[in-house]
Scaffold this motif. Sequence first.
Motif, PDB file in Angstrom:
ATOM      1  N   GLU A 198       0.832  -1.205   0.000  1.00  0.00           N
ATOM      2  CA  GLU A 198       0.000   0.000   0.000  1.00  0.00           C
ATOM      3  C   GLU A 198       0.862   1.249   0.000  1.00  0.00           C
ATOM      4  O   GLU A 198       0.555   2.231  -0.695  1.00  0.00           O
ATOM      5  CB  GLU A 198      -0.941  -0.012   1.208  1.00  0.00           C
ATOM      6  CG  GLU A 198      -2.101   0.965   1.109  1.00  0.00           C
ATOM      7  CD  GLU A 198      -1.859   2.303   1.796  1.00  0.00           C
ATOM      8  OE1 GLU A 198      -2.652   3.240   1.613  1.00  0.00           O
ATOM      9  OE2 GLU A 198      -0.849   2.407   2.537  1.00  0.00           O
ATOM     10  N   TYR A 199       1.952   1.221   0.771  1.00  0.00           N
ATOM     11  CA  TYR A 199       2.897   2.338   0.736  1.00  0.00           C
ATOM     12  C   TYR A 199       3.431   2.544  -0.684  1.00  0.00           C
ATOM     13  O   TYR A 199       3.464   3.673  -1.197  1.00  0.00           O
ATOM     14  CB  TYR A 199       4.060   2.078   1.700  1.00  0.00           C
ATOM     15  CG  TYR A 199       5.341   2.742   1.269  1.00  0.00           C
ATOM     16  CD1 TYR A 199       5.549   4.102   1.453  1.00  0.00           C
ATOM     17  CD2 TYR A 199       6.346   1.994   0.624  1.00  0.00           C
ATOM     18  CE1 TYR A 199       6.721   4.709   1.018  1.00  0.00           C
ATOM     19  CE2 TYR A 199       7.507   2.599   0.192  1.00  0.00           C
ATOM     20  CZ  TYR A 199       7.696   3.954   0.390  1.00  0.00           C
ATOM     21  OH  TYR A 199       8.844   4.553  -0.056  1.00  0.00           O
ATOM     22  N   ALA A 200       3.863   1.454  -1.314  1.00  0.00           N
ATOM     23  CA  ALA A 200       4.426   1.547  -2.661  1.00  0.00           C
ATOM     24  C   ALA A 200       3.392   2.087  -3.643  1.00  0.00           C
ATOM     25  O   ALA A 200       3.699   2.950  -4.480  1.00  0.00           O
ATOM     26  CB  ALA A 200       4.935   0.180  -3.111  1.00  0.00           C
ATOM     27  N   ALA A 201       2.164   1.579  -3.549  1.00  0.00           N
ATOM     28  CA  ALA A 201       1.115   2.022  -4.468  1.00  0.00           C
ATOM     29  C   ALA A 201       0.757   3.483  -4.238  1.00  0.00           C
ATOM     30  O   ALA A 201       0.448   4.209  -5.196  1.00  0.00           O
ATOM     31  CB  ALA A 201      -0.121   1.136  -4.308  1.00  0.00           C
ATOM     32  N   CYS A 202       0.767   3.933  -2.993  1.00  0.00           N
ATOM     33  CA  CYS A 202       0.529   5.357  -2.724  1.00  0.00           C
ATOM     34  C   CYS A 202       1.553   6.209  -3.462  1.00  0.00           C
ATOM     35  O   CYS A 202       1.220   7.227  -4.085  1.00  0.00           O
ATOM     36  CB  CYS A 202       0.611   5.639  -1.229  1.00  0.00           C
ATOM     37  SG  CYS A 202      -0.849   5.191  -0.278  1.00  0.00           S
ATOM     38  N   HIS A 203       2.809   5.781  -3.414  1.00  0.00           N
ATOM     39  CA  HIS A 203       3.859   6.587  -4.029  1.00  0.00           C
ATOM     40  C   HIS A 203       3.748   6.596  -5.547  1.00  0.00           C
ATOM     41  O   HIS A 203       3.783   7.662  -6.173  1.00  0.00           O
ATOM     42  CB  HIS A 203       5.226   6.065  -3.604  1.00  0.00           C
ATOM     43  CG  HIS A 203       6.353   6.850  -4.180  1.00  0.00           C
ATOM     44  ND1 HIS A 203       6.610   8.156  -3.840  1.00  0.00           N
ATOM     45  CD2 HIS A 203       7.275   6.527  -5.119  1.00  0.00           C
ATOM     46  CE1 HIS A 203       7.632   8.607  -4.523  1.00  0.00           C
ATOM     47  NE2 HIS A 203       8.064   7.633  -5.317  1.00  0.00           N
ATOM     48  N   THR A 204       3.613   5.420  -6.151  1.00  0.00           N
ATOM     49  CA  THR A 204       3.585   5.377  -7.615  1.00  0.00           C
ATOM     50  C   THR A 204       2.319   6.026  -8.167  1.00  0.00           C
ATOM     51  O   THR A 204       2.375   6.765  -9.159  1.00  0.00           O
ATOM     52  CB  THR A 204       3.714   3.945  -8.137  1.00  0.00           C
ATOM     53  OG1 THR A 204       2.695   3.107  -7.542  1.00  0.00           O
ATOM     54  CG2 THR A 204       5.080   3.370  -7.802  1.00  0.00           C
ATOM     55  N   SER A 205       1.186   5.761  -7.537  1.00  0.00           N
ATOM     56  CA  SER A 205      -0.060   6.325  -8.062  1.00  0.00           C
ATOM     57  C   SER A 205      -0.130   7.828  -7.837  1.00  0.00           C
ATOM     58  O   SER A 205      -0.647   8.575  -8.690  1.00  0.00           O
ATOM     59  CB  SER A 205      -1.270   5.634  -7.423  1.00  0.00           C
ATOM     60  OG  SER A 205      -1.293   5.795  -6.016  1.00  0.00           O
ATOM     61  N   SER A 206       0.395   8.307  -6.717  1.00  0.00           N
ATOM     62  CA  SER A 206       0.432   9.754  -6.502  1.00  0.00           C
ATOM     63  C   SER A 206       1.365  10.420  -7.510  1.00  0.00           C
ATOM     64  O   SER A 206       1.108  11.549  -7.963  1.00  0.00           O
ATOM     65  CB  SER A 206       0.875  10.070  -5.073  1.00  0.00           C
ATOM     66  OG  SER A 206      -0.098   9.612  -4.135  1.00  0.00           O
ATOM     67  N   GLY A 207       2.434   9.713  -7.885  1.00  0.00           N
ATOM     68  CA  GLY A 207       3.310  10.231  -8.919  1.00  0.00           C
ATOM     69  C   GLY A 207       2.622  10.338 -10.263  1.00  0.00           C
ATOM     70  O   GLY A 207       2.743  11.353 -10.962  1.00  0.00           O
ATOM     71  N   VAL A 208       1.877   9.300 -10.634  1.00  0.00           N
ATOM     72  CA  VAL A 208       1.146   9.349 -11.902  1.00  0.00           C
ATOM     73  C   VAL A 208       0.066  10.429 -11.843  1.00  0.00           C
ATOM     74  O   VAL A 208      -0.167  11.138 -12.824  1.00  0.00           O
ATOM     75  CB  VAL A 208       0.541   7.968 -12.227  1.00  0.00           C
ATOM     76  CG1 VAL A 208      -0.374   8.041 -13.445  1.00  0.00           C
ATOM     77  CG2 VAL A 208       1.653   6.955 -12.485  1.00  0.00           C
TER      78      VAL A 208
END
Length: 457
Positions: A198-208
């Motif tokens: 979830e941490y990883a997805a927060c970062h990548t999706s917030s970047g996109v």
Amino acid sequence: MTAVQLQEVDLPDFGSPSQVPYIDGEVYAKRIEKLRGHAAAAGFDEVVVYADREHSASLSYLTGFDPRFEEALLVLGQTGPPVALVGNECAGMAKAAPLDMDVRLTPVLSLPGQPDPVGRSLRECLADAGVGPGSRIGAVGWKELGQRDRIDVPAFVIDELRDLAGHEGSVESATWLLIDTADGMRVLNEVSQIVYFEYAACHTSSGVRSLLFGLEPGMTEQEAVSLLGWNGAPLSCHLMLSAGARARLGLLSPGDRPISHGDPLTVAYGIWGALNCRAGFVVSGSEELPPEIADYVDRLVAPYFSAVVEWYEALHVGQTGGALWEIVERRLGDPFFGIFLNPGHQIHLDEWVNTPVRPGSEIELRSGMAMQVDIIPATGTDYFTTNIEDGVVIADASLRADLAASYPEVWARIEARRRFMKDVLGIGIHDDLLPLSNIPGYLPPFLLRPDRVMTVV
């Protein structure tokens, strides 16, 4: 077909973790003991896990150590500490792992031409780690090749293992212990691993998200990719962004070409545990597209989104991979859509672990599986593509309760995403589905109007 439409939507800020979640040594120790149990049940005396820079997910999952530059081996017997065989440049790094290991320098695993400070061969190092005559050895690489005697580990390692085991021993592929689509250790995740995802997805999706809302014609591809805000987390794939004619080729790194109004554009950002991708046209609406593709939304995006909605709504514990495949085949089987790869797969530290989503697959989704919503049209026409790639977790009531009790902030973000998908986008997801992305189900076909997205009518 589910009725869908393009609608102006306010995308909430779902928040992000303030710190990187830490998986402690106790979790890794439990994984080691679990692997020992599975190995014993499969008839193996030792398991040897191979890793290199590109294929380090299984070793990292088991130990918290991933080799940089070079190769590494983990030798795990039924008793005693795990033995990590490493090259020159990982001898120090491996000792930083959360798992207590016996780290031994093995120069052949170093980069070409580097010094050999110990003068010991791979055979000697493997023998000292417990591999010997009569050993039944399970070799773990990163993919299965259909037969247990076909092993996806370099020959220089397998040759030594076979010579050491001798005629009374054996060496077989044991990669399935980690990545079997039904019950591999890395496809059934515990709470602490899901929290990291979830941490990883927060970062990548917030970047996109930042890219979607910050994109402007005239930026170069390299300027645009900087909007992703990569924070140095280990990448699961290289950063991908391309526009114009190059975008139609897929998987390319950004160059210095300026992005022009009207360009097709695709972007993908993946770190360990998550990847997000979006694609569309650098315009504000269909009236800015060439006349021959002015029906882009009706012809491609709407049927695609409708299929993804049904796919999302079918995700729950007990659903079969074959049923998921059938949804996409029925909806998008026309050659125009160009769906070629499996529509959906399991994700972990590596972007693609394995997939139960195949024709006729009776493999059932189980609680703890992390799935990538990865349904990619490749029309090969001027319509280009569209894409809404995000990660989710399948979780039964017990796992959901554990997650909510142990990590209430994570759970609050997941619940907010669920409400957005159901109440705003109209996607009737099951209680078992936990969206991890901060752009969950969010598909803007016209990239200069990222607030206009596909919704269910």
